[in-house]
Design a protein around this motif. Structure first.
Motif, PDB file in Angstrom:
ATOM      1  N   LEU A   1      17.278 -48.475  -2.529  1.00  0.00           N
ATOM      2  CA  LEU A   1      17.707 -49.233  -3.702  1.00  0.00           C
ATOM      3  C   LEU A   1      16.585 -50.141  -4.199  1.00  0.00           C
ATOM      4  N   LEU A   2      15.945 -50.865  -3.285  1.00  0.00           N
ATOM      5  CA  LEU A   2      14.836 -51.737  -3.661  1.00  0.00           C
ATOM      6  C   LEU A   2      13.667 -50.926  -4.221  1.00  0.00           C
ATOM      7  N   PHE A   3      13.388 -49.798  -3.586  1.00  0.00           N
ATOM      8  CA  PHE A   3      12.292 -48.944  -4.046  1.00  0.00           C
ATOM      9  C   PHE A   3      12.565 -48.441  -5.462  1.00  0.00           C
ATOM     10  N   GLY A   4      13.804 -48.022  -5.709  1.00  0.00           N
ATOM     11  CA  GLY A   4      14.153 -47.544  -7.045  1.00  0.00           C
ATOM     12  C   GLY A   4      14.119 -48.645  -8.089  1.00  0.00           C
ATOM     13  N   LEU A   5      14.623 -49.827  -7.745  1.00  0.00           N
ATOM     14  CA  LEU A   5      14.569 -50.954  -8.681  1.00  0.00           C
ATOM     15  C   LEU A   5      13.129 -51.318  -9.002  1.00  0.00           C
ATOM     16  N   GLY A   6      12.259 -51.321  -7.981  1.00  0.00           N
ATOM     17  CA  GLY A   6      10.846 -51.593  -8.217  1.00  0.00           C
ATOM     18  C   GLY A   6      10.199 -50.541  -9.087  1.00  0.00           C
ATOM     19  N   ASP A   7      10.615 -49.298  -8.906  1.00  0.00           N
ATOM     20  CA  ASP A   7      10.096 -48.198  -9.720  1.00  0.00           C
ATOM     21  C   ASP A   7      10.466 -48.395 -11.190  1.00  0.00           C
ATOM     22  N   VAL A   8      11.737 -48.710 -11.446  1.00  0.00           N
ATOM     23  CA  VAL A   8      12.199 -48.936 -12.821  1.00  0.00           C
ATOM     24  C   VAL A   8      11.468 -50.125 -13.437  1.00  0.00           C
ATOM     25  N   ALA A   9      11.334 -51.211 -12.674  1.00  0.00           N
ATOM     26  CA  ALA A   9      10.657 -52.408 -13.182  1.00  0.00           C
ATOM     27  C   ALA A   9       9.183 -52.131 -13.448  1.00  0.00           C
ATOM     28  N   SER A  10       8.528 -51.332 -12.605  1.00  0.00           N
ATOM     29  CA  SER A  10       7.123 -50.992 -12.825  1.00  0.00           C
ATOM     30  C   SER A  10       6.962 -50.153 -14.084  1.00  0.00           C
ATOM     31  N   ALA A  11       7.859 -49.193 -14.263  1.00  0.00           N
ATOM     32  CA  ALA A  11       7.784 -48.343 -15.453  1.00  0.00           C
ATOM     33  C   ALA A  11       8.054 -49.123 -16.740  1.00  0.00           C
ATOM     34  N   SER A  12       8.805 -50.202 -16.638  1.00  0.00           N
ATOM     35  CA  SER A  12       9.156 -51.010 -17.816  1.00  0.00           C
ATOM     36  C   SER A  12       8.229 -52.200 -18.024  1.00  0.00           C
ATOM     37  N   ALA A  13       7.262 -52.401 -17.131  1.00  0.00           N
ATOM     38  CA  ALA A  13       6.414 -53.599 -17.170  1.00  0.00           C
ATOM     39  C   ALA A  13       5.509 -53.597 -18.397  1.00  0.00           C
ATOM     40  N   ASN A  14       5.285 -54.792 -18.940  1.00  0.00           N
ATOM     41  CA  ASN A  14       4.396 -54.970 -20.094  1.00  0.00           C
ATOM     42  C   ASN A  14       3.347 -56.050 -19.855  1.00  0.00           C
ATOM     43  N   SER A  15       3.294 -56.576 -18.643  1.00  0.00           N
ATOM     44  CA  SER A  15       2.308 -57.612 -18.336  1.00  0.00           C
ATOM     45  C   SER A  15       1.939 -57.532 -16.868  1.00  0.00           C
ATOM     46  N   LEU A  16       0.855 -58.211 -16.516  1.00  0.00           N
ATOM     47  CA  LEU A  16       0.402 -58.227 -15.133  1.00  0.00           C
ATOM     48  C   LEU A  16       1.442 -58.880 -14.225  1.00  0.00           C
ATOM     49  N   ALA A  17       2.043 -59.979 -14.678  1.00  0.00           N
ATOM     50  CA  ALA A  17       3.046 -60.671 -13.866  1.00  0.00           C
ATOM     51  C   ALA A  17       4.248 -59.775 -13.595  1.00  0.00           C
ATOM     52  N   GLN A  18       4.661 -59.007 -14.591  1.00  0.00           N
ATOM     53  CA  GLN A  18       5.818 -58.139 -14.426  1.00  0.00           C
ATOM     54  C   GLN A  18       5.551 -57.018 -13.433  1.00  0.00           C
ATOM     55  N   ILE A  19       4.395 -56.375 -13.547  1.00  0.00           N
ATOM     56  CA  ILE A  19       4.133 -55.253 -12.638  1.00  0.00           C
ATOM     57  C   ILE A  19       3.835 -55.762 -11.229  1.00  0.00           C
ATOM     58  N   THR A  20       3.272 -56.969 -11.118  1.00  0.00           N
ATOM     59  CA  THR A  20       3.051 -57.547  -9.788  1.00  0.00           C
ATOM     60  C   THR A  20       4.379 -57.811  -9.095  1.00  0.00           C
ATOM     61  N   THR A  21       5.339 -58.387  -9.827  1.00  0.00           N
ATOM     62  CA  THR A  21       6.667 -58.646  -9.264  1.00  0.00           C
ATOM     63  C   THR A  21       7.375 -57.333  -8.924  1.00  0.00           C
ATOM     64  N   ALA A  22       7.242 -56.353  -9.819  1.00  0.00           N
ATOM     65  CA  ALA A  22       7.885 -55.059  -9.586  1.00  0.00           C
ATOM     66  C   ALA A  22       7.335 -54.384  -8.331  1.00  0.00           C
ATOM     67  N   ARG A  23       6.031 -54.454  -8.142  1.00  0.00           N
ATOM     68  CA  ARG A  23       5.433 -53.829  -6.963  1.00  0.00           C
ATOM     69  C   ARG A  23       5.797 -54.585  -5.674  1.00  0.00           C
ATOM     70  N   LEU A  24       6.025 -55.888  -5.781  1.00  0.00           N
ATOM     71  CA  LEU A  24       6.497 -56.652  -4.626  1.00  0.00           C
ATOM     72  C   LEU A  24       7.858 -56.125  -4.169  1.00  0.00           C
ATOM     73  N   VAL A  25       8.769 -55.952  -5.126  1.00  0.00           N
ATOM     74  CA  VAL A  25      10.103 -55.434  -4.809  1.00  0.00           C
ATOM     75  C   VAL A  25      10.009 -54.006  -4.284  1.00  0.00           C
ATOM     76  N   GLN A  26       9.176 -53.195  -4.937  1.00  0.00           N
ATOM     77  CA  GLN A  26       9.035 -51.810  -4.505  1.00  0.00           C
ATOM     78  C   GLN A  26       8.420 -51.728  -3.108  1.00  0.00           C
ATOM     79  N   GLY A  27       7.499 -52.630  -2.803  1.00  0.00           N
ATOM     80  CA  GLY A  27       6.922 -52.665  -1.466  1.00  0.00           C
ATOM     81  C   GLY A  27       7.952 -52.990  -0.402  1.00  0.00           C
ATOM     82  N   MET A  28       8.903 -53.866  -0.737  1.00  0.00           N
ATOM     83  CA  MET A  28       9.971 -54.194   0.212  1.00  0.00           C
ATOM     84  C   MET A  28      10.788 -52.954   0.549  1.00  0.00           C
ATOM     85  N   GLY A  29      10.972 -52.081  -0.439  1.00  0.00           N
ATOM     86  CA  GLY A  29      11.679 -50.831  -0.147  1.00  0.00           C
ATOM     87  C   GLY A  29      10.803 -49.836   0.575  1.00  0.00           C
TER      88      GLY A  29
END
Length: 529
Positions: free
Chosen positions: A105-133
């Motif tokens: 679930l965390l990996f998928g949420l991070g994937d969606v957030a990474s694909a939707s990211a429009n800034s460095l802060a957003q993709i950094t946060t998304a990859r943090l969540v995806q890393g937890m998964g």
């Protein structure tokens, strides 16, 4: 503990009414489990491989510089190491099925957030969540093999597991290149979502709910976890900030690194003394195991440094198209897969595993040196030899290291050792990526400064080229001043490209030295043999 695992294996092989599955049904379920475990770890390797390969395009798509890659990688590493540290506690409390479903679930949420990211802060946060998964997959799947398969089935399950990892390595670069070239960088993330959904269905349907749960209460404290997060946060932050602070604020960087090391030391001391720690360090003091971890660290460093450098070198240094660069990278990984198949078939007949490890290091040294000697106009065909040699490195180095490392550790401590090994893997991978990004930028700057200093009014060759180019541009309709300015811009671009190419070659020379020194260390060490 062994009896409990046998009970679990026996239970999932029975129907609800207590009768055994038919033999062919039992074998079918075992094969599905082998594919599921290989698929889980393969999915993380696939996503990470595509991300690293397409990193310059992904970060460029959100307006971030390529050097910001270190920050994004650090975020993924922190999330992954946090989940690895909690692995034993979470699996014993919730069971492996619920633990892996949460991770997916965390990996998928991070994937969606990474694909939707429009800034460095957003993709950094998304990859943090995806890393937890993603941090849950490698360690859990490898630990589940001895838990879910009997002695006779384990070798085949392990072979399927290893071949899945090497097969994914052949798919990831080409897949990333094709997706970026045809669909855009966001599809590097979107494309993994169907696979994560399929893995979730497999986990829910094939893993018993009680697998891994502890019958006695699981002790847990927030203090060591916070200490661990602060420690790895400081260390990873120092990796990502090194590009800016190394020369401008070296004292700040030194303090950050020192704080991270001290916090890690305090965390290690706490875990050593604790009766029920997150990391079981007291059980992992075997000299052979520690030597194996050191060689693992070198391997992960070299591999991740090279994985970051090659796409930059091929696409930006040699001017090879993105899709062709993907084919080249996948060719090297396909070589690794073929060598892995041969290794699995014949490795039992080779008693001297150190010789294989040394040969693997020397192949990497040869491949890196080959890359450092190519001319700037080298065609793609000139890289095949170096890439074929490089493809032998992963198999000849890491598979013997793995065999000897886990043989040196008591089987009772396998899960604990694999937990520590995967934390080391994430830290080393993040360090290698950060160092590659920092070293490439700094080396390019030094090369550019050196080349630019030679272009002076007294340099007759440069002045002649400017005059000729400006004259040609005037013949195409430009006025004299505009033509001269355009010629200067063209010269600056040429100098920039040449500086980048020379910087890549310099890093390949360093990589060749590191691989050669590692080969020497493999020969002289006596703990792992």
């Amino acid at each position: 503990m062994t009896a409990g695992r046998g009970h679990v294996r026996a239970r999932w092989m029975h129907r609800a009414d207590g009768r055994d599955w038919r033999p062919w049904r039992r074998w079918e379920k075992q094969r599905l489990l082998m594919l599921l475990l290989g698929g889980l770890v393969g999915m993380e390797f696939l996503e990470n491989g595509m991300f690293v390969f397409g990193s310059s395009h992904i970060l460029g798509g959100i307006g971030a510089a390529p050097r910001e890659f270190a920050q994004v990688q650090a975020a993924y590493a922190v999330g992954s190491m946090l989940m690895i540290a909690l692995q034993q506690w979470l699996s014993r409390h919730f069971g492996y099925r619920n633990y892996l479903l949460l991770a997916l679930l965390l990996f998928g949420l991070g994937d969606v957030a990474s694909a939707s990211a429009n800034s460095l802060a957003q993709i950094t946060t998304a990859r943090l969540v995806q890393g937890m998964g993603g941090g849950a997959f490698f360690i859990s799947t490898r630990v589940l093999i001895p838990m879910m398969f009997g002695v006779q089935q384990r070798p085949q399950a392990t072979r399927v597991y290893m071949l899945m990892i090497f097969a994914v390595g052949a798919i990831a670069p080409l897949g990333a290149a094709w997706l970026v070239d045809n669909w855009g960088w966001r599809w590097v993330f979107w494309s993994v979502l169907p696979l994560s959904t399929l893995m979730a269905l497999g986990v829910y349907g094939l893993l018993p709910a009680a697998l891994g749960k502890s019958e006695r209460p699981v002790r847990w404290s927030i203090t060591p976890l916070l200490l661990f997060v602060l420690a790895i946060g400081c260390v990873q932050w120092s990796f990502s900030e090194a590009r800016y602070a190394l020369f401008d604020r070296p004292e700040h960087l030194a303090l950050l690194v020192l704080a991270g090391v001290l916090l890690l030391g305090l965390f290690g001391l706490h875990q050593w003394r604790h009766d029920e720690p997150l990391l079981h360090l007291r059980d992992l003091t075997s000299p052979g195991f520690l030597a194996g971890l050191a060689l693992y660290a070198v391997y992960y460093f070299v591999v991740n440094f090279s994985n970051y450098l090659f796409p930059q070198y091929a696409e930006r240094g040699l001017g090879i198209p993105l899709l062709t660069t993907g084919w080249l990278n996948s060719f090297s990984a396909l070589t690794s897969l073929v060598v892995a198949v041969v290794y699995i078939r014949y490795s039992a007949a080779i008693a001297n595993k150190r010789a294989l490890m040394m040969a693997g290091c020397l192949t990497m040294a040869a491949a890196a040196w080959w890359m450092s000697r190519l001319p700037p106009d080298a065609p793609a065909a000139a890289l095949y030899g170096a890439l074929a040699i490089k493809g032998c490195f992963g198999v000849l180095m890491v598979l013997p290291v793995a065999a000897l490392t886990w043989r040196a550790l008591d089987a009772r401590h396998f899960a604990k050792g694999y937990q520590s090994k995967n934390i080391l893997r994430q830290m080393t991978a993040s360090l290698a990526s950060a160092m590659a990004a920092v070293a490439l930028q700094d080396s390019k700057f030094a090369q550019y400064s050196d080349l630019a200093s030679r272009i002076t009014p007294g340099n007759s060759t440069a002045q002649q080229w400017l005059d000729t180019t400006a004259s040609t541009l005037q013949h195409h309709g430009m006025v004299a001043q505009q033509a001269r300015h355009a010629a200067l811009e063209m010269l600056a671009q040429m100098v920039d490209h040449q500086a980048f190419f020379m910087a890549c070659q310099q890093l390949y020379q360093w990589l060749a030295v590191v691989a050669a020194v590692t080969a020497a260390l493999v020969v002289v060490q006596r703990k792992l043999r």
